[in-house]
Design an enzyme around this catalytic site. Structure first.
Site, PDB file in Angstrom:
ATOM      1  N   SER A 178     -12.839 -13.520  -1.393  1.00  0.00           N
ATOM      2  CA  SER A 178     -12.575 -13.645   0.042  1.00  0.00           C
ATOM      3  C   SER A 178     -13.774 -13.280   0.915  1.00  0.00           C
ATOM      4  CB  SER A 178     -11.373 -12.783   0.437  1.00  0.00           C
ATOM      5  OG  SER A 178     -11.627 -11.431   0.171  1.00  0.00           O
ATOM      6  N   LYS A 225      -5.340  -7.501   6.136  1.00  0.00           N
ATOM      7  CA  LYS A 225      -6.712  -7.683   6.625  1.00  0.00           C
ATOM      8  C   LYS A 225      -6.756  -7.756   8.145  1.00  0.00           C
ATOM      9  CE  LYS A 225      -8.276 -10.130   2.455  1.00  0.00           C
ATOM     10  NZ  LYS A 225      -8.731 -11.424   1.898  1.00  0.00           N
ATOM     11  N   PRO A 261       0.821  -1.217   0.000  1.00  0.00           N
ATOM     12  CA  PRO A 261       0.000   0.000   0.000  1.00  0.00           C
ATOM     13  C   PRO A 261       0.851   1.262   0.000  1.00  0.00           C
ATOM     14  CG  PRO A 261      -0.049  -1.067   2.151  1.00  0.00           C
ATOM     15  CD  PRO A 261       0.666  -2.002   1.229  1.00  0.00           C
TER      16      PRO A 261
END
Length: 785
Positions: free
Chosen positions: A680, A723, A358
């Site tokens: 997912s 996550k 990111p």
């Protein structure tokens, strides 16, 4: 005015679009409009074969009426007519001027009453003087256009005795525009007609004189250049006799000296010598001179064999990498491994790494640290928005403004053949009609090919195998698979809150103090305030927003000292709302207790991880499955798979099948403006639907991720670290993961693993039992469970 009405007549009218017919002159006409053809047919059927020829005001109108025509035209007689596939071909002769009175009819052709206007016959000395001036101007213009045909004009004018007829003839030869010719036809006196024609002739004469002047100057300029070339050649011969050199020869001599001292490959040296020999033969004014000189200078400036010596001290490299970046153990270990290989095998090829993660996690700055640790030159090249292949490969020298590609320009700036070259934002490359830059990177980033890289401008093989390429990207989705195959992918994950706090203390706060002009003791941020700042003001995977927020605090402190404050600024958690405003992120109160039909899922994004709540609502008497929230095809398939699984296992879960078959379901994932896709969310959708059909709530402290199959298997997914950190930031402390993702937990910091509870599952039933307490009791009583 001497003009008089002789007689009146009703004649067919033929409109002309861009020309005027003068009395006593012959004119060919091509007639194609049906209205005009009918008018000609009517004229030919009459005894005298006459018609009224007049110009129309707007040439774009196909069927003009009386108002669309000029008042004055010419009565003409048809001398010859031939038919063609496109209409009629006429030769008409003007007889007299005429003025249009009234229009009798418009169909099938235009017919008008006209009155004849006799030609004016005024005379006098002024008319005679103006007539002679017009003839003189006409002769001068004709001589400028065609000097050999000047006598022919005099013969033509000598056959015409009437003064006004001569004026009309000159006007027709002059090529007047429609407005000028119409004014000449409408002139009521000879004096007026000659004055108009004199003005037109004077303008045309000035234009022709100016054209001749420009052409003469161009010829003189060409002659001057030829003269200068001869003089330069003579000067060179004289200087050669005197043993002197001119500046051009001196520049070529310097290039030859540089060539002798340069350590070039044989093939390259041969090419440069050939170009230098060509350069000596070219005059300096030749267009190819500068192009060839620039090419030779580029070849001599490129570091064909010049390299920096690597510092292979592994302990020093580790120390530098640790000084510049916190954590990132895998990436640092990979760099140290390469240094160890170079230490044992100096001829080893440089790896091609791609940092994926990111924004704001330190991918670009890590490249600078690698260059410093290896003692190499660092060059950065941004590929974001690049959509022209020539930007990488260069332009051919035949093009105007040609230059080498960015790769070679970066090597030239670095000055060595083994720099660390960072290809930033490789996932942001575009493609259009100018080529695909990603395709050019296939050769550049292939160790088996880049040893003979060909730039279109250089057109010689250049060895890129010693360059240490590092690419950065936020995602791999937009990078072509063959290009990914050429790179070693290293994931750079987001940071936990504790890691962010440590990085802020080591790097961010000292840097913001320096930029604000503060000393270390003038701004003190407590640990509690720093953690509150991270959790409530900057919820992100990277560090950019955190650094900007710390910069705001530093600037506010600097403002206090600039206004005369002397005491250190100490920031506590309760000071943050006053300095930064209300907290931007809070744990949603509505999510502390989840209603039936809602479950918390985890998603991976380019900016890190995120928590997504899946909401399901039962639609009594409705039909089918409604999905909203900008869900992609894969996510929609996951929802259908989840519903089909629950339908087929309704008995074990004590769910009424009639409720599924006779009710519709609406599944929504908030943040509907953001597109979402991927497999997912399968376990989350299955949990939300099971909670809805069973009318029992899911646990509010639990987040989950995993792909599901129709037979009830839970398959592994990617982005586990991002996550899990996103769920932790949102205050969720219980995580359901696929069993096959267990090895990914090693990427998490130890304190994060210790703080969270992980439930590893292989079946959808395991997910439901862990996420919905009531289902745990139901499934425990199912035989074989």
């Amino acid at each position: 005015m001497n003009s008089a009405i002789q007689r009146a007549a009703a004649l067919p009218v033929v409109p002309l679009k861009n020309t005027v017919l003068f009395p006593h002159l012959l004119m060919p006409l091509a007639i194609g409009r049906p209205q005009s053809i009918a008018a000609v047919e009517a004229a030919l059927a009459s005894e005298d074969k006459t018609l009224f020829v007049v110009a129309q005001r707007d040439p774009t109108v196909d069927e003009p009426d009386g108002e669309g025509l000029y008042e004055v035209g010419t009565v003409a007689v048809v001398k010859r007519m031939e038919r063609s596939p496109n209409g009629l071909q006429l030769i008409v002769q003007g007889i007299e001027r005429a003025a249009r009175e009234t229009v009798e009819s418009t169909s099938p052709f235009l017919k008008a009453n006209v009155r004849m206007l006799s030609l004016p016959d005024d005379d006098g000395t002024e008319v005679e003087a103006l007539h002679r001036e017009v003839l003189g101007l006409a002769g001068r213009i004709h001589a400028m256009v065609d000097p050999q045909a000047h006598a022919g004009l005099e013969q033509i004018l000598a056959q015409v005795t009437d003064l006004l007829h001569q004026a009309y003839l000159i006007g027709s030869m002059l090529g007047l525009d429609l407005g000028q010719a119409q004014k000449l036809l409408e002139a009521s006196t000879r004096l007026e007609a000659l004055q108009l024609l004199h003005g037109y002739l004077q303008h045309e004469s000035q234009v022709l004189e100016l054209r001749q002047k420009i052409a003469s100057e161009a010829r003189q300029e060409m002659s001057r250049e030829q003269r200068e070339y001869l003089l330069r050649q003579q000067m060179r011969a004289i200087q050669a006799e005197l043993g002197e050199q001119n500046p051009d020869q001196a520049a070529i001599g310097q290039l030859r000296e540089r060539l002798e001292s340069a350590d070039l490959p044989k093939q390259v040296q041969k090419e440069v010598e050939r170009e230098l020999a060509r350069l000596e033969r070219l005059p300096t004014a030749a267009p190819d001179y500068q192009i060839t000189q620039s090419y030779v200078e580029l070849v001599l400036e490129l570091p064909w064999r010049r390299v920096t010596e690597d510092d292979l001290d592994l302990a020093r490299a580790r120390r530098i990498l640790d000084e510049d970046h916190y954590d990132l153990k895998e990436l640092k270990e990979r760099i140290v491994e390469h240094l160890a290989v170079l230490k044992l095998n100096p001829q080893a090829k440089a790896p091609i790494l791609c940092f994926v993660g990111p924004p704001g996690v330190g991918k670009t700055s890590l490249g600078q640290s690698i260059a410093r640790a290896m003692n190499r030159t660092f060059e950065r090249m941004s590929l974001g928005g690049l959509h022209d292949e020539a930007e990488l490969r260069g332009h051919r020298r035949t093009y105007i403004g040609a230059m080498p590609g960015r790769i070679l320009r970066s090597i030239r700036r670095a000055g060595v053949a083994n720099p660390v070259l960072m290809l930033d934002e490789i996932d942001k490359i575009g493609a259009d009609y100018r080529g695909d830059p990603a395709a050019a990177l296939l050769e550049i980033l292939d160790p088996a090919q880049n040893s003979t890289f060909h730039d279109n401008y250089l057109d010689l093989p250049f060895d890129l195998s010693r360059v240490f390429f590092i690419a950065t990207a936020n995602t791999l989705d937009t990078i072509p698979r063959p290009l990914i195959d050429r790179m070693e992918i290293l994931r750079v994950s987001g940071y936990s809150e504790e890691e962010k706090a440590e990085i802020a203390r080591r790097y961010l706060i000292p840097r913001q103090r320096r930029e604000a002009g503060l000393k270390d003791d003038q701004l003190v941020i407590s640990d509690a305030a720093l953690l509150r700042l991270i959790s409530r003001y900057t919820r992100e995977a990277g560090l950019r927003q955190l650094e900007r927020t710390l910069g705001r605090l530093a600037r506010k402190a600097a403002m206090q000292f600039a206004e005369g404050a002397t005491q250190p600024v100490q920031i506590q958690p309760e000071d943050l709302p006053k300095l930064l405003g209300p907290e931007r992120f809070q744990i949603e109160e509505a999510r502390r207790r989840l209603p039936p039909g809602v479950a918390a899922g985890m998603a991976w994004t380019e900016a890190g991880g995120d928590v997504l709540y899946v909401e399901a609502a039962l639609l009594p008497d409705g039909k089918g499955l409604t999905l909203t929230g900008q869900l992609g095809e894969v996510m929609q398939e996951s929802a259908r798979t989840a519903q089909s699984y629950l339908w087929s296992h309704a008995a074990e879960l004590r769910i009424e099948r009639e409720q599924i078959s006779h009710s519709g379901v609406h599944i929504h994932i908030p943040a509907g403006a953001i597109p979402k896709d991927g497999p997912s969310a399968g376990v989350t959708m299955a949990t939300a639907l099971a909670s809805l059909y069973g009318n029992v709530p899911a646990r509010s402290d639990t987040a989950m991720t995993g792909e599901i199959t129709l037979t009830g298997l839970v398959l592994p997914v990617g982005g586990i670290k991002e996550k899990v950190l996103a769920a932790r930031r949102a205050g969720l402390r219980r995580i359901i993961l696929p069993k096959q993702n267990e090895q990914d937990l090693s990427e998490l910091p130890e304190h994060v693993r210790a703080e969270l509870e992980f439930v590893l599952v292989e079946q959808i039933d395991d997910v439901l039992a862990a996420a919905v307490p009531q289902f745990a009791d139901r499934l425990s009583t199912v035989p074989g469970s």
